[in-house]
Design an enzyme around this catalytic site. Structure first.
Site, PDB file in Angstrom:
ATOM      1  N   HIS A  72       0.841  -1.012   0.048  1.00  0.00           N
ATOM      2  CA  HIS A  72       0.217  -0.040  -0.231  1.00  0.00           C
ATOM      3  C   HIS A  72       0.900   1.009  -0.064  1.00  0.00           C
ATOM      4  O   HIS A  72       1.744   1.455   0.726  1.00  0.00           O
ATOM      5  CB  HIS A  72      -0.792   0.050   1.463  1.00  0.00           C
ATOM      6  CG  HIS A  72      -1.905  -1.161   1.181  1.00  0.00           C
ATOM      7  ND1 HIS A  72      -3.041  -0.710   1.532  1.00  0.00           N
ATOM      8  CD2 HIS A  72      -2.450  -1.569   0.148  1.00  0.00           C
ATOM      9  CE1 HIS A  72      -4.171  -1.453   1.554  1.00  0.00           C
ATOM     10  NE2 HIS A  72      -3.496  -2.225   0.423  1.00  0.00           N
ATOM     11  N   TYR A 200      -9.782   5.232   7.984  1.00  0.00           N
ATOM     12  CA  TYR A 200      -9.718   4.769   9.287  1.00  0.00           C
ATOM     13  C   TYR A 200     -10.919   5.854   9.492  1.00  0.00           C
ATOM     14  O   TYR A 200     -10.867   7.789   9.106  1.00  0.00           O
ATOM     15  CB  TYR A 200      -9.153   5.668   9.734  1.00  0.00           C
ATOM     16  CG  TYR A 200      -7.593   4.322   9.970  1.00  0.00           C
ATOM     17  CD1 TYR A 200      -6.317   4.513   8.873  1.00  0.00           C
ATOM     18  CD2 TYR A 200      -6.784   3.980  11.116  1.00  0.00           C
ATOM     19  CE1 TYR A 200      -5.451   3.356   8.907  1.00  0.00           C
ATOM     20  CE2 TYR A 200      -6.023   2.738  11.129  1.00  0.00           C
ATOM     21  CZ  TYR A 200      -5.079   2.764  10.518  1.00  0.00           C
ATOM     22  OH  TYR A 200      -4.187   1.747  10.280  1.00  0.00           O
ATOM     23  N   PRO A 292      -4.653  -0.088  18.455  1.00  0.00           N
ATOM     24  CA  PRO A 292      -4.295  -0.574  17.951  1.00  0.00           C
ATOM     25  C   PRO A 292      -4.473   0.309  16.704  1.00  0.00           C
ATOM     26  O   PRO A 292      -3.650  -0.415  14.903  1.00  0.00           O
ATOM     27  CB  PRO A 292      -5.770  -1.735  17.172  1.00  0.00           C
ATOM     28  CG  PRO A 292      -6.527  -1.796  18.101  1.00  0.00           C
ATOM     29  CD  PRO A 292      -5.824  -0.850  19.482  1.00  0.00           C
ATOM     30  N   LYS A 296       0.914  -0.380  15.457  1.00  0.00           N
ATOM     31  CA  LYS A 296       2.000  -0.429  15.595  1.00  0.00           C
ATOM     32  C   LYS A 296       2.565  -1.882  16.293  1.00  0.00           C
ATOM     33  O   LYS A 296       3.949  -1.559  16.517  1.00  0.00           O
ATOM     34  CB  LYS A 296       2.466   0.274  16.551  1.00  0.00           C
ATOM     35  CG  LYS A 296       3.124   1.396  15.872  1.00  0.00           C
ATOM     36  CD  LYS A 296       3.775   1.723  14.931  1.00  0.00           C
ATOM     37  CE  LYS A 296       4.014   2.726  13.850  1.00  0.00           C
ATOM     38  NZ  LYS A 296       3.883   2.859  12.539  1.00  0.00           N
ATOM     39  N   TYR A 384       3.542   6.588  10.200  1.00  0.00           N
ATOM     40  CA  TYR A 384       2.797   5.729  10.899  1.00  0.00           C
ATOM     41  C   TYR A 384       2.969   4.239   9.956  1.00  0.00           C
ATOM     42  O   TYR A 384       3.465   3.176   9.078  1.00  0.00           O
ATOM     43  CB  TYR A 384       1.518   5.705  10.004  1.00  0.00           C
ATOM     44  CG  TYR A 384       0.185   5.094   9.061  1.00  0.00           C
ATOM     45  CD1 TYR A 384      -0.419   4.470  10.365  1.00  0.00           C
ATOM     46  CD2 TYR A 384       0.268   3.973   8.000  1.00  0.00           C
ATOM     47  CE1 TYR A 384      -1.406   3.613   9.731  1.00  0.00           C
ATOM     48  CE2 TYR A 384      -0.440   2.459   7.678  1.00  0.00           C
ATOM     49  CZ  TYR A 384      -1.482   2.709   8.862  1.00  0.00           C
ATOM     50  OH  TYR A 384      -2.691   2.058   8.288  1.00  0.00           O
TER      51      TYR A 384
HETATM   52  P1  RFL Z   1       1.401 -12.963  21.185  1.00  0.00           P
HETATM   53  O1  RFL Z   1       1.035 -12.618  19.722  1.00  0.00           O
HETATM   54  O2  RFL Z   1       0.437 -12.096  22.469  1.00  0.00           O
HETATM   55  O3  RFL Z   1       1.851 -14.339  21.415  1.00  0.00           O
HETATM   56  C1  RFL Z   1       2.533 -14.300  22.790  1.00  0.00           C
HETATM   57  C2  RFL Z   1       2.008 -15.480  22.951  1.00  0.00           C
HETATM   58  O4  RFL Z   1       2.129 -16.585  24.116  1.00  0.00           O
HETATM   59  C3  RFL Z   1       1.417 -17.042  24.394  1.00  0.00           C
HETATM   60  N1  RFL Z   1       1.897 -17.265  26.572  1.00  0.00           N
HETATM   61  C4  RFL Z   1       2.533 -18.558  26.222  1.00  0.00           C
HETATM   62  N2  RFL Z   1       3.176 -19.059  26.353  1.00  0.00           N
HETATM   63  C5  RFL Z   1       3.728 -19.703  27.556  1.00  0.00           C
HETATM   64  N3  RFL Z   1       3.793 -19.937  28.935  1.00  0.00           N
HETATM   65  C6  RFL Z   1       2.884 -19.002  29.163  1.00  0.00           C
HETATM   66  N4  RFL Z   1       1.977 -18.567  30.990  1.00  0.00           N
HETATM   67  C7  RFL Z   1       2.479 -17.879  27.917  1.00  0.00           C
HETATM   68  N5  RFL Z   1       1.492 -16.445  28.134  1.00  0.00           N
HETATM   69  C8  RFL Z   1       0.661 -16.660  27.132  1.00  0.00           C
HETATM   70  C9  RFL Z   1      -0.153 -17.233  23.802  1.00  0.00           C
HETATM   71  O5  RFL Z   1      -0.381 -18.395  23.601  1.00  0.00           O
HETATM   72  C10 RFL Z   1       0.686 -16.560  23.172  1.00  0.00           C
HETATM   73  O6  RFL Z   1       0.937 -17.223  21.444  1.00  0.00           O
HETATM   74  O7  RFL Z   1       2.595 -12.113  21.560  1.00  0.00           O
HETATM   75  P2  RFL Z   1       4.392 -10.710  20.637  1.00  0.00           P
HETATM   76  O8  RFL Z   1       4.580 -12.085  19.653  1.00  0.00           O
HETATM   77  O9  RFL Z   1       4.752 -10.299  21.141  1.00  0.00           O
HETATM   78  O10 RFL Z   1       3.147  -9.785  19.556  1.00  0.00           O
HETATM   79  C11 RFL Z   1       2.829  -8.990  18.865  1.00  0.00           C
HETATM   80  C12 RFL Z   1       1.114  -9.454  18.370  1.00  0.00           C
HETATM   81  O11 RFL Z   1       0.561 -10.045  18.553  1.00  0.00           O
HETATM   82  C13 RFL Z   1       0.370  -7.362  18.871  1.00  0.00           C
HETATM   83  O12 RFL Z   1       1.354  -6.788  19.182  1.00  0.00           O
HETATM   84  C14 RFL Z   1       0.083  -7.396  17.656  1.00  0.00           C
HETATM   85  O13 RFL Z   1      -1.347  -8.071  17.567  1.00  0.00           O
HETATM   86  C15 RFL Z   1      -0.932  -5.311  17.983  1.00  0.00           C
HETATM   87  N6  RFL Z   1      -1.526  -5.098  16.719  1.00  0.00           N
HETATM   88  C16 RFL Z   1      -1.476  -5.139  15.768  1.00  0.00           C
HETATM   89  N7  RFL Z   1      -0.522  -5.171  15.257  1.00  0.00           N
HETATM   90  C17 RFL Z   1      -0.017  -4.204  14.398  1.00  0.00           C
HETATM   91  O14 RFL Z   1       1.461  -3.969  13.904  1.00  0.00           O
HETATM   92  N8  RFL Z   1      -0.494  -3.868  13.354  1.00  0.00           N
HETATM   93  C18 RFL Z   1      -1.629  -4.021  13.159  1.00  0.00           C
HETATM   94  O15 RFL Z   1      -2.850  -4.101  11.775  1.00  0.00           O
HETATM   95  C19 RFL Z   1      -2.161  -4.739  14.236  1.00  0.00           C
HETATM   96  N9  RFL Z   1      -3.469  -4.580  14.640  1.00  0.00           N
HETATM   97  C20 RFL Z   1      -3.236  -5.607  17.024  1.00  0.00           C
HETATM   98  C21 RFL Z   1      -4.166  -5.176  15.276  1.00  0.00           C
HETATM   99  C22 RFL Z   1      -4.000  -6.386  17.957  1.00  0.00           C
HETATM  100  C23 RFL Z   1      -5.417  -6.354  17.831  1.00  0.00           C
HETATM  101  N10 RFL Z   1      -5.729  -7.316  19.375  1.00  0.00           N
HETATM  102  C24 RFL Z   1      -6.621  -8.325  19.139  1.00  0.00           C
HETATM  103  C25 RFL Z   1      -5.778  -6.882  20.532  1.00  0.00           C
HETATM  104  C26 RFL Z   1      -5.436  -5.339  15.780  1.00  0.00           C
HETATM  105  C27 RFL Z   1      -5.796  -6.140  17.136  1.00  0.00           C
HETATM  106  C28 RFL Z   1      -7.749  -5.771  16.756  1.00  0.00           C
HETATM  107  C1  PHB Z   2      -6.138  -4.862  10.259  1.00  0.00           C
HETATM  108  O1  PHB Z   2      -6.046  -4.821   9.574  1.00  0.00           O
HETATM  109  O2  PHB Z   2      -6.555  -5.890  11.366  1.00  0.00           O
HETATM  110  C2  PHB Z   2      -5.610  -3.481  11.153  1.00  0.00           C
HETATM  111  C3  PHB Z   2      -5.470  -1.861  10.166  1.00  0.00           C
HETATM  112  C4  PHB Z   2      -4.656  -1.502  10.738  1.00  0.00           C
HETATM  113  C5  PHB Z   2      -4.805  -0.884  11.849  1.00  0.00           C
HETATM  114  C6  PHB Z   2      -5.354  -2.016  12.973  1.00  0.00           C
HETATM  115  C7  PHB Z   2      -5.794  -3.698  12.175  1.00  0.00           C
HETATM  116  O3  PHB Z   2      -4.614   0.282  12.514  1.00  0.00           O
END
Ligand code: RFL
Ligand code: PHB
Length: 389
Positions: A72, A200, A292, A296, A384
């Site tokens: 993008h 957004y 989110p 980041k 961004y």
């Molecule tokens: P994770 O992905 O939570 O993985 C952690 C892992 O550890 C396991 N775990 C354990 N294992 C052993 N013993 C324990 N006691 C444990 N406790 C937990 C878990 O089961 C899991 O498998 O953390 P990690 O690897 O640091 O990754 C971080 C990302 O997942 C997170 O920052 C992003 O998903 C945030 N996020 C977004 N980030 C972006 O860069 N761009 C985005 O567009 C974006 N959109 C989002 C998001 C997060 C969202 N939610 C649901 C919080 C959109 C959403 C809706």
């Molecule tokens: C997504 O596609 O899940 C998404 C994209 C941008 C954001 C957050 C989530 O800022």
């Protein structure tokens, strides 16, 4: 059992760290409390900065991302129906890659399986010991048996609710937190995206985001109250509300269908400092959470483990502690910049229940400034798309 680096958590942070260390010839064991299928079932991030894309390519796990991901060159903001596109190429000479976290995780899992490096799934009661001494240990239970792993270092990559940060004595940790008075209701649907780029949208009824996973799969979010009950959000109610909040011409193109995933995520900003305690390091969501809005979270997980892998490679390669000593400060600098940006985007675009009409006018003035001032638009796009390491 013995290894060089014990990694707790097989999310993107843990798996990528394992991969980067493997490239330096450093042995790891990953301990994950869930099954691999469960980890892949979590629908999360969608946007990768240039830097994350580069790291994944250099780690040798970028082939499918390059083939299937969507590059993008811009993003749109909409305020009460007025729409403005910001071109990343024009403003900051960068782009982003839209490729789901699920797919990044799948690619990393496949690479780890191919390398034969061990990942222990469904490890219960993972506990960290002696990380303030020379020989840290991790214990866990599997199939009713308690097992132990002796290591040189522990990398806590187990997310916000994991065991690693909780293992640190409270007095050694400073925590900063802001909880927002709303959450995001997300829906995944097998329909083409409403628009080729992300929108957004700030609207008096609340924020909405139009995103995607592919040309045939879309991801939409609505700002909802923290008390929202997902059972009350039928698909029809979701689509009706989304149509109201996004610009009318986009709403006219919206292709709806049965949701294939629906979930509510609370919005929070959180940082724990420092990121190192003796031989334990925190990385990714274990150390920090961003709302989110700025996209980041996953990108910070990538930059944390990139810095950490460099520090550990320096230790094993040159017996130098310099990288290890500098890890926390180096990662925190980038983390706080992402915290600032995510807080700013969140504040700009959401409806806050306790805000006055004065503050709504300030949001509109900020939007006007972004549309009107190249410098303001550049500052937003610089954050961004993410600055280089
Ligand atoms: P994770 O992905 O939570 O993985 C952690 C892992 O550890 C396991 N775990 C354990 N294992 C052993 N013993 C324990 N006691 C444990 N406790 C937990 C878990 O089961 C899991 O498998 O953390 P990690 O690897 O640091 O990754 C971080 C990302 O997942 C997170 O920052 C992003 O998903 C945030 N996020 C977004 N980030 C972006 O860069 N761009 C985005 O567009 C974006 N959109 C989002 C998001 C997060 C969202 N939610 C649901 C919080 C959109 C959403 C809706
Ligand atoms: C997504 O596609 O899940 C998404 C994209 C941008 C954001 C957050 C989530 O800022």
């Amino acid at each position: 059992m013995r290894t060089q680096v014990a990694i707790i958590g097989a999310g993107p942070a843990g798996l990528l760290l394992g991969r980067l260390l493997e490239q330096h010839g450093i042995e790891t064991v990953i301990l994950e409390q869930r099954s691999g299928e469960y980890v892949l079932g979590r629908i999360r991030a969608g946007v990768l900065e240039d830097l994350s894309r580069r790291v994944l390519n250099e780690a040798g796990v970028g082939a499918r991302m390059e083939a299937e991901g969507l590059v993008h060159d811009g993003v749109e903001l909409a305020f009460d129906g007025a729409r403005q596109r910001f071109s990343f190429h024009d403003l900051v000479g960068r782009e982003v890659m839209v490729y789901g976290q699920t797919e990044v995780t799948r690619d990393l899992m496949a690479a780890r399986a191919a390398s034969g490096a061990p990942t222990i799934y469904e490890a219960e009661n993972v506990a960290l010991h002696d990380f303030d001494a020379a020989r840290p240990r991790v214990t866990w239970r599997k199939d009713g048996v308690t097992r132990e792993l002796v290591c040189d270092f522990i990398a806590g990559c187990d997310g916000f609710h994991g065991a690693s940060r909780r293992a640190v004595p409270e007095a050694a940790l400073t925590q900063f937190e802001r909880v927002y008075p709303f959450g995001w209701l997300g829906v995944l649907v097998d329909q083409p995206p409403v628009s080729p780029e992300l929108i957004y949208a700030s609207h008096p009824r609340g924020f909405a985001l139009c995103s995607m996973r592919s040309a045939m799969r879309s991801r939409y979010y609505l700002q909802v109250s923290t008390e929202a009950d997902i059972g009350e959000w039928t698909d029809d109610r979701f689509w009706d509300e989304l149509r109201r909040r996004i610009p009318a011409e986009a709403a006219g193109h919206l292709r709806t269908g049965p949701s294939i995933e629906k979930s509510i995520a609370p919005l929070r900003s959180f940082v724990a400092e420092p990121l190192r305690f003796g031989r334990l390091f925190l990385a990714g969501d274990a150390a920090h959470i961003v709302p989110p809005t700025g996209a980041k979270g996953l990108n910070l997980a990538v930059s944390d483990v990139t810095y950490l892998s460099q520090a550990l490679a320096q230790y094993y390669g040159e017996r130098s502690m310099a990288g290890i000593d500098g890890y926390s400060a180096r990662a925190l600098r980038r983390i706080w910049r992402a915290e600032r940006f995510s807080w700013w985007m969140t504040t700009l675009l959401h409806q806050f229940p306790d805000r006055s009409p004065f503050e709504r006018r300030l949001q509109l003035a900020e939007f006007d400034h972004l549309c009107d001032s190249r410098a303001a638009a550049q500052a937003m796009c610089d954050s961004y798309t993410g600055s280089p390491l």
